[in-house]
Design a protein around this motif. Structure first.
Motif, PDB file in Angstrom:
ATOM      1  N   ASN A   1      26.313  -4.049  -0.907  1.00  9.23           N
ATOM      2  CA  ASN A   1      25.010  -4.046  -0.169  1.00  9.23           C
ATOM      3  C   ASN A   1      24.095  -4.848  -1.034  1.00  9.23           C
ATOM      4  OD1 ASN A   1      23.160  -3.120   1.628  1.00  9.23           O
ATOM      5  ND2 ASN A   1      22.432  -1.562   0.311  1.00  9.23           N
ATOM      6  N   ALA A   2      24.395  -4.724  -2.407  1.00 14.42           N
ATOM      7  CA  ALA A   2      23.467  -5.493  -3.282  1.00 14.42           C
ATOM      8  C   ALA A   2      23.819  -6.966  -3.223  1.00 14.42           C
ATOM      9  CB  ALA A   2      23.875  -4.852  -4.643  1.00 14.42           C
TER      10      ALA A   2
ATOM     11  N   HIS B   1      24.910  -8.300  -0.369  1.00 14.88           N
ATOM     12  CA  HIS B   1      24.512  -8.890   0.884  1.00 14.88           C
ATOM     13  C   HIS B   1      22.932  -8.991   0.861  1.00 14.88           C
ATOM     14  CE1 HIS B   1      23.704  -8.698   5.353  1.00 14.88           C
ATOM     15  NE2 HIS B   1      22.826  -7.933   5.335  1.00 14.88           N
ATOM     16  N   HIS B   2      22.165  -8.292   0.136  1.00 11.82           N
ATOM     17  CA  HIS B   2      20.802  -8.452   0.115  1.00 11.82           C
ATOM     18  C   HIS B   2      20.365  -9.631  -0.878  1.00 11.82           C
ATOM     19  CE1 HIS B   2      19.062  -5.067   2.086  1.00 11.82           C
ATOM     20  NE2 HIS B   2      19.999  -4.339   1.502  1.00 11.82           N
TER      21      HIS B   2
ATOM     22  N   LEU C   1      21.058 -12.823   1.418  1.00 17.40           N
ATOM     23  CA  LEU C   1      19.761 -12.874   2.433  1.00 17.40           C
ATOM     24  C   LEU C   1      18.806 -13.576   1.690  1.00 17.40           C
ATOM     25  CD1 LEU C   1      19.890  -9.768   4.804  1.00 17.40           C
ATOM     26  CD2 LEU C   1      20.588 -12.260   5.153  1.00 17.40           C
ATOM     27  N   THR C   2      18.325 -12.965   0.342  1.00 19.78           N
ATOM     28  CA  THR C   2      17.466 -13.670  -0.244  1.00 19.78           C
ATOM     29  C   THR C   2      17.509 -14.988  -0.719  1.00 19.78           C
ATOM     30  OG1 THR C   2      17.045 -11.377  -1.231  1.00 19.78           O
ATOM     31  CG2 THR C   2      15.949 -13.302  -2.560  1.00 19.78           C
TER      32      THR C   2
END
Length: 70
Positions: free
Chosen positions: A38-39, A41-42, A45-46
């Motif tokens: 999850n980290a 993935h974020h 995206l950033t």
């Protein structure tokens, strides 16, 4: 194998410590895998948003520079 009560089920004929320890480690590893995924993935995206905004600014600057030359 059937157990007559819950305490025997937890003990698993003397093997309970190893069995439950294995389940515990597996559960912790799955939770950590989900958190790290999850980290990442974020973070990805950033990074994509930053690149998009940078390219958008560069295109805008190039347009303005071409308009100034006219």
């Amino acid at each position: 194998m059937q157990f007559s009560n819950f305490a025997e089920f937890i003990a698993m004929d003397g093997h309970g410590f190893y069995v439950w320890l294995s389940y515990g480690f597996t559960f912790v590893i799955f939770v950590l895998l989900a958190l790290f995924s999850n980290a990442k993935h974020h973070a990805t995206l950033t990074q994509i948003k930053r690149r998009y905004n940078r390219e958008k600014k560069l295109r805008q600057a190039a347009l303005e520079q071409n308009q100034d030359k006219r």
